[in-house]
Design an enzyme around this catalytic site. Sequence first.
Site, mmCIF file in Angstrom:
data_model
loop_
_atom_site.group_PDB
_atom_site.id
_atom_site.type_symbol
_atom_site.label_atom_id
_atom_site.label_comp_id
_atom_site.label_asym_id
_atom_site.label_seq_id
_atom_site.Cartn_x
_atom_site.Cartn_y
_atom_site.Cartn_z
ATOM 1 N N ASN A 142 -2.309 56.078 15.078
ATOM 2 C CA ASN A 142 -2.813 57.150 15.890
ATOM 3 C C ASN A 142 -3.990 56.664 17.031
ATOM 4 O O ASN A 142 -4.292 57.598 17.731
ATOM 5 C CB ASN A 142 -3.430 58.015 14.861
ATOM 6 N N THR A 187 9.171 81.904 60.105
ATOM 7 C CA THR A 187 8.336 82.561 58.574
ATOM 8 C C THR A 187 9.621 83.606 58.254
ATOM 9 O O THR A 187 9.993 84.453 59.076
ATOM 10 C CB THR A 187 7.127 83.307 59.097
ATOM 11 N N SER A 318 33.670 66.408 51.186
ATOM 12 C CA SER A 318 34.572 67.306 50.408
ATOM 13 C C SER A 318 35.896 66.593 50.198
ATOM 14 O O SER A 318 36.428 65.760 50.734
ATOM 15 C CB SER A 318 34.927 68.467 51.139
ATOM 16 N N SER A 319 36.397 66.968 48.995
ATOM 17 C CA SER A 319 37.828 66.429 48.655
ATOM 18 C C SER A 319 39.072 67.160 49.368
ATOM 19 O O SER A 319 40.176 66.927 49.286
ATOM 20 C CB SER A 319 37.998 66.298 47.302
#
Length: 468
Positions: A142, A187, A318-319
């Site tokens: 502890n 903004t 991407s595939s």
Amino acid sequence: MGTRKEHDFIGELEISDDVYYGVQTFRAVENFNISHDRLKNFPRFVRAITRVKKAAAMANRELGLLDQEKEGAIIAACDKILAGGYYDQFVVDMIQGGAGTSTNMNANEVIANIALEHLGHKKGEYQFLHPNDHVNLSQSTNDAYPTALHLALHDYLTDLATAMGYLKKSYERKAEEFKNVLKMGRTQLQDAVPMTLGREFKTFAVMIGEDIERILEVRKLVLEVNLGGTAIGTGINSHPDYPKVVEKKLREVTGHEYKVAEDLIEATQDTGVYVQISGVLKRVATKLSKVCNDLRLLSSGPKCGLNEINLPKMQPGSSIMPGKVNPVIPEVVNQVCYSVIGSDVTVTFACEGGQLQLNVFEPVVAYSLFNSIIMLEKAMKTLADKCIDGITANEKICSDFVYNSIGIVTAFNPYIGYEKSASIAKEALQTGKSVADICLERGYLTKEEIDKILTPANMLNPHMGENK
């Protein structure tokens, strides 16, 4: 290799002679197969608890509680670990019941058995040097475990601050490179007023610079430890002078100004420092993720987005869609940040869940904080090396956005007033004409006045015009 018999008060077990841990570590390995992350995977934590054991042995020797031979053997064992050996012997799961007892005993047993060999004995011959009676002398889990946690956090936070400084320099280099690239500020995702791309990156640098200061501030908090409190902070089973002596030895071993808390009972149960560290990590993650969101927005496209900057092309995106490239580095950093923010919830609940004189949930606190810091450190270096350093600007796109924007009508406010400027903006939106052309057509300003107003120097810096 053969086996040796070891026992604890539960019973006797056969332990392989090729391992340096003992019966209590063996039970912990069987009991806690939770995270698949072992103590050995966090070398700074192994070093930290080893330093605690070394400082304790030095203090016990100075107080006459440990003879010179045993102290020398324990120190020799600790030094071997600190030199990089025996890490594979720290095998308990990071998440464990028992408030860290398994981690503490793993260290005690490994150090004891290395020390026994140093003395010419066999592993497990604890009658000559015992894990509890000698390595753990004047300690409890502890106070030893949380002290080690503090030491490790100090080192990990130092690593994180270094990585943050590394990323800050990348931002600063881009701020200088892009200092003359005029672009439109936004903004609420709407056109606002002009700025430079360099100023945008300088802001990123300032943001992370502020967070470095917060990390260094919170790092100071872990310099206070509860070593010497033993079980609950009363110091039972330790010498009355042990806290002040072990404080001195801990400073000697670590090179840092650690201090033993004035109220050890409070320090043993109070986990507020972990809540604060976790909160700062959440702050760092939140702001870092915001920057990555900005990078993804600014590089969106390339034909149908903002396309103001180009991120380095890291891999096909991407595939199914040929030619697509995704912002994979900001994306992975975003995910690290989400994990850190989630870990903050874990730390909060774990710290709140402690009862009475001890918080038993410190192992999951340690695991969460260590992982958060390590991932943030790696993420920042990855972001700097694989993204920020390779960013290029699409200067014409940035410039065209400015001069074709309704937002630049704001620059006319000091000269023609808000009402006229608003009227120009409305017509520009309805007709597609430029605000400069409308202003000239209406005779509010001359071409020379308009050209002067729309120079970068006037649009990017504070100034007051003459309202007509």
